[in-house]
Design a protein around this motif. Structure first.
Motif, mmCIF file in Angstrom:
data_model
loop_
_atom_site.group_PDB
_atom_site.id
_atom_site.type_symbol
_atom_site.label_atom_id
_atom_site.label_comp_id
_atom_site.label_asym_id
_atom_site.label_seq_id
_atom_site.Cartn_x
_atom_site.Cartn_y
_atom_site.Cartn_z
ATOM 1 N N LYS A 83 0.867 -1.166 0.000
ATOM 2 C CA LYS A 83 0.000 0.000 0.000
ATOM 3 C C LYS A 83 0.913 1.228 0.000
ATOM 4 C CE LYS A 83 -4.253 -1.365 2.146
ATOM 5 N NZ LYS A 83 -5.228 -0.969 3.141
ATOM 6 N N PRO A 84 0.427 2.393 -0.413
ATOM 7 C CA PRO A 84 1.291 3.583 -0.484
ATOM 8 C C PRO A 84 1.501 4.236 0.897
ATOM 9 C CG PRO A 84 -0.877 4.123 -1.296
ATOM 10 C CD PRO A 84 -0.890 2.643 -1.004
ATOM 11 N N ILE A 85 1.976 3.432 1.844
ATOM 12 C CA ILE A 85 2.169 3.923 3.217
ATOM 13 C C ILE A 85 3.583 3.631 3.731
ATOM 14 C CG2 ILE A 85 -0.276 3.825 3.847
ATOM 15 C CD1 ILE A 85 0.322 1.108 5.219
ATOM 16 N N TYR A 86 4.523 3.493 2.776
ATOM 17 C CA TYR A 86 5.902 3.173 3.157
ATOM 18 C C TYR A 86 6.867 4.162 2.519
ATOM 19 C CZ TYR A 86 3.935 -1.130 4.874
ATOM 20 O OH TYR A 86 3.176 -2.035 5.575
ATOM 21 N N ARG A 87 8.003 4.328 3.178
ATOM 22 C CA ARG A 87 9.117 5.093 2.629
ATOM 23 C C ARG A 87 10.336 4.180 2.636
ATOM 24 N NH1 ARG A 87 8.754 10.838 5.601
ATOM 25 N NH2 ARG A 87 10.508 11.316 4.247
ATOM 26 N N LEU A 88 11.270 4.474 1.746
ATOM 27 C CA LEU A 88 12.415 3.605 1.522
ATOM 28 C C LEU A 88 13.703 4.417 1.542
ATOM 29 C CD1 LEU A 88 12.738 0.539 0.759
ATOM 30 C CD2 LEU A 88 12.867 1.281 -1.621
ATOM 31 N N TRP A 89 14.740 3.871 2.186
ATOM 32 C CA TRP A 89 16.051 4.507 2.248
ATOM 33 C C TRP A 89 17.097 3.546 1.722
ATOM 34 C CZ3 TRP A 89 12.191 5.677 5.495
ATOM 35 C CH2 TRP A 89 11.988 7.029 5.819
ATOM 36 N N MET A 131 12.978 -0.157 4.703
ATOM 37 C CA MET A 131 11.601 0.288 4.487
ATOM 38 C C MET A 131 10.914 0.513 5.830
ATOM 39 S SD MET A 131 8.643 -1.520 2.133
ATOM 40 C CE MET A 131 8.147 -2.830 3.258
ATOM 41 N N LEU A 132 10.231 1.660 5.924
ATOM 42 C CA LEU A 132 9.472 2.008 7.126
ATOM 43 C C LEU A 132 8.050 2.361 6.754
ATOM 44 C CD1 LEU A 132 11.876 4.482 8.986
ATOM 45 C CD2 LEU A 132 11.347 2.139 9.630
ATOM 46 N N GLN A 133 7.106 1.983 7.601
ATOM 47 C CA GLN A 133 5.722 2.442 7.438
ATOM 48 C C GLN A 133 5.628 3.855 8.002
ATOM 49 O OE1 GLN A 133 2.689 -0.180 8.933
ATOM 50 N NE2 GLN A 133 1.097 1.342 8.641
ATOM 51 N N VAL A 134 4.886 4.733 7.313
ATOM 52 C CA VAL A 134 4.747 6.127 7.728
ATOM 53 C C VAL A 134 3.286 6.547 7.703
ATOM 54 C CG1 VAL A 134 7.080 6.789 6.967
ATOM 55 C CG2 VAL A 134 5.171 6.941 5.357
ATOM 56 N N SER A 135 2.982 7.615 8.426
ATOM 57 C CA SER A 135 1.603 8.100 8.459
ATOM 58 C C SER A 135 1.302 9.053 7.302
ATOM 59 C CB SER A 135 1.319 8.793 9.791
ATOM 60 O OG SER A 135 2.206 9.866 9.990
ATOM 61 N N HIS A 136 2.337 9.644 6.696
ATOM 62 C CA HIS A 136 2.127 10.504 5.517
ATOM 63 C C HIS A 136 3.409 10.522 4.684
ATOM 64 C CE1 HIS A 136 3.937 13.169 8.510
ATOM 65 N NE2 HIS A 136 4.423 13.843 7.494
ATOM 66 N N GLY A 137 3.258 10.846 3.410
ATOM 67 C CA GLY A 137 4.409 10.914 2.516
ATOM 68 C C GLY A 137 4.893 9.570 2.011
ATOM 69 N N GLY A 138 4.053 8.560 2.092
ATOM 70 C CA GLY A 138 4.469 7.233 1.656
ATOM 71 C C GLY A 138 4.236 6.997 0.177
ATOM 72 N N ASN A 139 4.687 5.848 -0.269
ATOM 73 C CA ASN A 139 4.558 5.439 -1.658
ATOM 74 C C ASN A 139 4.350 3.920 -1.677
ATOM 75 O OD1 ASN A 139 4.606 5.527 -4.469
ATOM 76 N ND2 ASN A 139 6.792 5.950 -4.637
ATOM 77 N N ALA A 140 3.855 3.396 -2.774
ATOM 78 C CA ALA A 140 3.799 1.950 -2.958
ATOM 79 C C ALA A 140 5.211 1.481 -3.311
ATOM 80 C CB ALA A 140 2.824 1.594 -4.078
ATOM 81 N N ILE A 141 5.687 0.460 -2.613
ATOM 82 C CA ILE A 141 7.044 -0.040 -2.800
ATOM 83 C C ILE A 141 6.985 -1.438 -3.423
ATOM 84 C CG2 ILE A 141 9.212 -0.665 -1.639
ATOM 85 C CD1 ILE A 141 8.560 2.371 -1.542
ATOM 86 N N ALA A 142 7.756 -1.644 -4.474
ATOM 87 C CA ALA A 142 7.812 -2.944 -5.143
ATOM 88 C C ALA A 142 8.502 -3.960 -4.243
ATOM 89 C CB ALA A 142 8.575 -2.814 -6.462
ATOM 90 N N LEU A 143 7.944 -5.170 -4.227
ATOM 91 C CA LEU A 143 8.552 -6.240 -3.450
ATOM 92 C C LEU A 143 8.179 -7.593 -4.034
ATOM 93 C CD1 LEU A 143 5.844 -7.077 -1.724
ATOM 94 C CD2 LEU A 143 6.705 -5.414 -0.119
ATOM 95 N N GLU A 144 8.770 -8.626 -3.450
ATOM 96 C CA GLU A 144 8.469 -9.996 -3.834
ATOM 97 C C GLU A 144 7.904 -10.730 -2.630
ATOM 98 O OE1 GLU A 144 12.083 -10.638 -7.078
ATOM 99 O OE2 GLU A 144 12.126 -11.793 -5.209
ATOM 100 N N ILE A 145 7.011 -11.677 -2.908
ATOM 101 C CA ILE A 145 6.466 -12.543 -1.867
ATOM 102 C C ILE A 145 7.059 -13.934 -2.068
ATOM 103 C CG2 ILE A 145 4.391 -13.502 -0.796
ATOM 104 C CD1 ILE A 145 4.504 -10.438 -0.662
ATOM 105 N N TRP A 146 7.618 -14.460 -0.993
ATOM 106 C CA TRP A 146 8.212 -15.796 -0.981
ATOM 107 C C TRP A 146 7.489 -16.651 0.041
ATOM 108 C CZ3 TRP A 146 12.669 -17.752 -3.537
ATOM 109 C CH2 TRP A 146 13.249 -16.855 -4.444
ATOM 110 N N GLN A 147 7.313 -17.919 -0.253
ATOM 111 C CA GLN A 147 6.747 -18.877 0.701
ATOM 112 C C GLN A 147 7.938 -19.492 1.440
ATOM 113 O OE1 GLN A 147 3.462 -18.836 0.759
ATOM 114 N NE2 GLN A 147 3.212 -20.278 2.410
#
Length: 131
Positions: free
Chosen positions: A36-42, A51-67
């Motif tokens: 969701k667009p609620i993360y920021r990345l450094w 990656m951190l979750q934030v209350s404002h200024g976030g973006n959708a961050i690309a990631l992979e899901i692994w089992q």
């Protein structure tokens, strides 16, 4: 064997430096997605992202899901760089999964790369500037 989905947003992704940490424990790639667009990345010294979750200024961050085998989650985390941890990550499809996040202190005095939308896009930009 019990497994669970794990969201990864940096060097654990396919083809990157620490991906073998997932493959060694028998993890299986499921899919690419975004948060969701609620993360920021450094960028942490251009070696790995945080990656951190934030209350404002976030973006959708690309990631992979692994089992991942549940018994291997600790092993994977112990091989991650210092300052990274496991927490709940909210995906664009409104699901929540465990994922790699950062302790906030790790991001202090580091370059914010949220505008690139993900680690792969950022490292591609760096490589383009080096040529």
């Amino acid at each position: 064997m019990q497994t669970l989905p794990l969201a990864v947003n940096g060097t654990l992704m396919r083809g990157l430096e620490l991906n073998s940490n997932l493959q060694t424990v028998g993890a299986t790639f499921l899919r690419e997605t975004k948060t969701k667009p609620i993360y920021r990345l450094w960028s942490i010294n251009d070696r790995y992202p945080a990656m951190l979750q934030v209350s404002h200024g976030g973006n959708a961050i690309a990631l992979e899901i692994w089992q991942v085998p549940t018994t291997s989650l600790g092993q994977i985390l112990l091989q991650e760089p210092p300052g990274l941890c496991i927490g709940k990550v909210s995906l664009q499809d409104d699901k929540q999964v465990l994922g790699v996040l950062a302790e906030s202190i790790l991001c202090e005095n580091q370059r914010e790369i949220t505008q690139w939308g993900g680690w792969r896009a950022y490292i591609q930009q760096i490589k383009g500037n080096l040529t």
